[in-house]
Design a protein around this motif. Structure first.
Motif, PDB file in Angstrom:
ATOM      1  N   THR A 177       0.829  -1.205   0.000  1.00 28.65           N
ATOM      2  CA  THR A 177       0.000   0.000   0.000  1.00 28.65           C
ATOM      3  C   THR A 177       0.863   1.254   0.000  1.00 28.65           C
ATOM      4  N   LEU A 178       1.890   1.280   0.827  1.00 25.09           N
ATOM      5  CA  LEU A 178       2.781   2.437   0.916  1.00 25.09           C
ATOM      6  C   LEU A 178       3.429   2.711  -0.435  1.00 25.09           C
TER       7      LEU A 178
ATOM      8  N   ALA B 111       2.729  13.144  -0.264  1.00 18.02           N
ATOM      9  CA  ALA B 111       3.717  12.104   0.020  1.00 18.02           C
ATOM     10  C   ALA B 111       4.014  12.029   1.510  1.00 18.02           C
ATOM     11  N   ARG B 112       4.032  13.175   2.161  1.00 14.58           N
ATOM     12  CA  ARG B 112       4.267  13.171   3.615  1.00 14.58           C
ATOM     13  C   ARG B 112       3.110  12.482   4.342  1.00 14.58           C
ATOM     14  N   ILE B 113       1.878  12.738   3.879  1.00 20.00           N
ATOM     15  CA  ILE B 113       0.713  12.063   4.465  1.00 20.00           C
ATOM     16  C   ILE B 113       0.838  10.556   4.304  1.00 20.00           C
ATOM     17  N   VAL B 114       1.231  10.112   3.109  1.00 24.25           N
ATOM     18  CA  VAL B 114       1.372   8.673   2.858  1.00 24.25           C
ATOM     19  C   VAL B 114       2.434   8.068   3.768  1.00 24.25           C
ATOM     20  N   ARG B 115       3.550   8.744   3.921  1.00 27.51           N
ATOM     21  CA  ARG B 115       4.613   8.205   4.780  1.00 27.51           C
ATOM     22  C   ARG B 115       4.191   8.182   6.243  1.00 27.51           C
ATOM     23  N   GLU B 116       3.399   9.149   6.651  1.00 28.76           N
ATOM     24  CA  GLU B 116       2.927   9.195   8.039  1.00 28.76           C
ATOM     25  C   GLU B 116       1.926   8.078   8.324  1.00 28.76           C
ATOM     26  N   LYS B 117       1.007   7.816   7.354  1.00 29.82           N
ATOM     27  CA  LYS B 117      -0.098   6.883   7.594  1.00 29.82           C
ATOM     28  C   LYS B 117       0.092   5.515   6.968  1.00 29.82           C
ATOM     29  N   GLY B 118       0.917   5.461   5.929  1.00 29.08           N
ATOM     30  CA  GLY B 118       1.063   4.222   5.183  1.00 29.08           C
ATOM     31  C   GLY B 118       0.130   4.141   3.992  1.00 29.08           C
TER      32      GLY B 118
ATOM     33  N   PHE C 126     -12.569  11.911  -5.075  1.00 29.11           N
ATOM     34  CA  PHE C 126     -13.008  10.872  -6.009  1.00 29.11           C
ATOM     35  C   PHE C 126     -12.253  10.930  -7.341  1.00 29.11           C
ATOM     36  N   ALA C 127     -11.083  11.547  -7.346  1.00 29.23           N
ATOM     37  CA  ALA C 127     -10.280  11.602  -8.566  1.00 29.23           C
ATOM     38  C   ALA C 127      -9.774  10.209  -8.910  1.00 29.23           C
ATOM     39  N   SER C 128      -9.729   9.892 -10.198  1.00 28.46           N
ATOM     40  CA  SER C 128      -9.313   8.552 -10.619  1.00 28.46           C
ATOM     41  C   SER C 128      -7.803   8.362 -10.554  1.00 28.46           C
ATOM     42  N   GLY C 129      -7.023   9.446 -10.595  1.00 28.81           N
ATOM     43  CA  GLY C 129      -5.570   9.346 -10.497  1.00 28.81           C
ATOM     44  C   GLY C 129      -5.087   9.735  -9.119  1.00 28.81           C
ATOM     45  N   PHE C 130      -4.692  11.010  -8.986  1.00 30.95           N
ATOM     46  CA  PHE C 130      -4.251  11.548  -7.705  1.00 30.95           C
ATOM     47  C   PHE C 130      -5.495  11.747  -6.839  1.00 30.95           C
ATOM     48  N   GLY C 131      -5.853  10.715  -6.092  1.00 30.62           N
ATOM     49  CA  GLY C 131      -7.074  10.781  -5.294  1.00 30.62           C
ATOM     50  C   GLY C 131      -7.049   9.799  -4.151  1.00 30.62           C
ATOM     51  N   THR C 132      -7.922  10.028  -3.174  1.00 33.34           N
ATOM     52  CA  THR C 132      -7.990   9.163  -1.991  1.00 33.34           C
ATOM     53  C   THR C 132      -8.991   8.026  -2.142  1.00 33.34           C
ATOM     54  N   GLY C 133      -9.763   8.019  -3.231  1.00 41.29           N
ATOM     55  CA  GLY C 133     -10.720   6.940  -3.449  1.00 41.29           C
ATOM     56  C   GLY C 133     -11.987   7.076  -2.636  1.00 41.29           C
ATOM     57  N   GLY C 134     -12.254   8.260  -2.103  1.00 36.35           N
ATOM     58  CA  GLY C 134     -13.443   8.479  -1.276  1.00 36.35           C
ATOM     59  C   GLY C 134     -13.097   9.365  -0.095  1.00 36.35           C
ATOM     60  N   TYR C 135     -14.090   9.675   0.700  1.00 39.09           N
ATOM     61  CA  TYR C 135     -13.838  10.518   1.869  1.00 39.09           C
ATOM     62  C   TYR C 135     -15.020  10.437   2.821  1.00 39.09           C
ATOM     63  N   ALA C 136     -14.765  10.750   4.074  1.00 37.20           N
ATOM     64  CA  ALA C 136     -15.825  10.860   5.072  1.00 37.20           C
ATOM     65  C   ALA C 136     -16.225  12.327   5.156  1.00 37.20           C
ATOM     66  N   GLU C 137     -17.443  12.640   4.750  1.00 39.48           N
ATOM     67  CA  GLU C 137     -17.881  14.027   4.631  1.00 39.48           C
ATOM     68  C   GLU C 137     -17.740  14.793   5.935  1.00 39.48           C
ATOM     69  N   ALA C 138     -17.895  14.093   7.064  1.00 41.79           N
ATOM     70  CA  ALA C 138     -17.842  14.780   8.360  1.00 41.79           C
ATOM     71  C   ALA C 138     -16.482  15.442   8.594  1.00 41.79           C
TER      72      ALA C 138
END
Length: 472
Positions: free
Chosen positions: A322-323, A361-368, A411-423
């Motif tokens: 995943t990382l 990239a920093r977010i990814v390294r922090e969370k995996g 919801f971007a198909s490339g650089f995207g998180t694949g969804g989100y929690a609206e709250a």
């Protein structure tokens, strides 16, 4: 006078002051509330999430509203959030026929998708119930969990014991809790498992699904199972128990909330008594607040649900995979058309796209993995997105921005998180308004003076920290 009142009500609507609309209209004698005022009242109820009350007002106006697109839209909206999707399709269809719009087309498509999903869920549930009834018929009254070593079911940790485990349930306590739950009779298998240990964290916490949820494409996860008790907050009858989740969090009043999930309240597992009555054998469902309390069928009964729980590793993608994949995504994948357009309009900050990629990239390294929550760097990404959007679309309306937010990264198909929690996004916006970074005026949003410079400075600093860091 009437035009002045309608103008004031429309302004209150723009300012999201829906409770004030209700107060204003209810202060007018009932005999003086005409079709327009009652329609405004219903719209305010809908926006407050009081869909039953909105429906009540709209049904009174049914004859007058039969040729009014707004009336059909409003009642379709009520039907949709009351999960009466077939009726919502009918109402949105008529509204579209009377006054076609892109917004109505989107609502109609969403309602049709909900109908199809609900029908698939019902077919699956009906087949599972029939199979269960046949098993019972052939196997007789078998003891719950026959052949299963339930002594190994629970995790043994101090946190689990202190937070979730209640005293062994007595017949008196079971009766008291069932009364507190609104008269729902707990399944014999639930009581049997609680007599082994009354609530806690199971060793296996994942259950496979045939429909995607906000958690995963192929499974849901739980963090605990509520014990039969009244004193502990996390027990069925506790202060954070089933009735609290239904009355305060808005979960459907169709049974008993039995499991919390890793989202900390934004999805739950419930016993569903709709098909069996309060004294029958309930099925088990997942209810997803982030998807308008969407219901996903899980199992025909509680025992089947427990037997179907699987360990995390049955579903997890190895963390290193995943990382690596998400780092490649945030560094190389194309931006959504909207985000690319917004970045392209920035001339005063050199290569803002690369700064955004560095923070991601920093977010990814922090969370995996790549996801935005309520942490420092996620908040920066929310700030950056609003800054970019408001430069090209000055002073956006709250509703419009939240709608467009989905198209930038979530919801971007490339650089995207694949969804989100609206709250997370709405909580960020409330916080920014409360702390004075964003000004909200008549429903419109605007960065205050100095906020843009602050966001750019933090973006450069965080991106620079990421670029300067040496990674193994």
């Amino acid at each position: 006078m009437e035009q002045e009142l309608l103008a004031r009500l429309n302004q209150l609507h723009e300012d999201d002051e829906f409770a004030e609309i209700v107060k204003t209209i209810m202060g007018i004698p009932a005999s003086e509330r005409d079709y327009e005022l009652l329609g405004q009242l219903a719209r305010a109820y809908n926006n407050l999430g009081r869909y039953d009350e909105a429906m009540e007002q709209l049904l009174v106006l049914a004859e007058q509203g039969k040729d009014d697109s707004a009336w059909h839209y409003r009642i379709g909206y009520s039907y949709y959030f009351l999960q009466q999707y077939k009726q919502a399709v009918g109402a949105f269809t008529r509204a579209y026929e009377l006054n076609p719009s892109e917004d109505l087309e989107e609502w109609l498509e969403a309602a049709r998708e909900k109908v199809e999903r609900s029908e698939r869920q019902e077919r699956r549930a009906a087949a599972a119930r029939a199979e269960r009834e046949q098993r019972v018929k052939e196997g007789g009254n078998q003891e719950p969990f026959a052949g299963m070593d339930v002594s190994q079911f629970w995790e043994n940790s101090r946190y689990a014991i202190d937070t979730y485990v209640c005293d062994p349930p007595t017949e008196k306590m079971i009766a008291l809790v069932e009364e507190e739950l609104g008269g729902y009779k707990l399944p014999a298998s639930y009581i049997a498992l609680m007599k082994v240990q009354n609530g806690g964290i199971p060793r296996n916490t994942c259950f496979g699904t045939e429909e995607p949820t906000s958690w995963s494409e192929d499974h849901i996860a739980i963090t605990s199972i509520m014990g039969i008790g009244l004193e502990k907050a996390e027990a069925l009858g506790g202060s954070s128990g089933s009735r609290f989740m239904i009355e305060e969090w808005g979960y459907p009043d169709i049974g008993v909330v039995i499991c919390d999930c890793p989202s900390a309240g934004h999805d739950v597992v419930m016993l569903d008594y709709r098909s069996c009555g309060k004294d029958g054998e309930p099925s088990v469902i997942h209810v997803d607040q982030e998807s308008d309390y969407e219901i996903t069928y899980l199992a025909p009964d509680f025992e089947s649900f427990i037997r179907g729980l699987r360990p995390d590793e049955d579903y997890e993608i190895p963390a290193e995979v995943t990382l690596e994949e998400d780092l490649r995504k945030v560094n190389e994948a194309p931006f959504s058309p909207l985000l690319a357009e917004l970045c392209g309009a920035v001339t005063e900050v050199e290569r803002v796209d690369l700064l955004i990629r560095s923070v991601a990239a920093r977010i990814v390294r922090e969370k995996g993995y790549f996801a935005l929550h309520a942490d420092e760097f996620s908040t920066l990404m929310y700030d950056v997105q609003f800054w970019l959007y408001s430069r090209v679309h000055p002073v956006p309306a709250t509703e419009d921005y939240l709608k467009q937010y989905r198209e930038m990264i979530a919801f971007a198909s490339g650089f995207g998180t694949g969804g989100y929690a609206e709250a997370f996004v709405t909580d960020w916006l409330k916080d920014r308004i409360n702390n004075g970074m964003i000004r909200k005026d008549h429903g419109k949003l605007q960065l205050v003076e100095g906020a843009e410079a602050d966001i750019v400075a933090r973006l450069k600093e965080t991106a620079g920290d990421e670029e300067d860091r040496t990674w193994p």
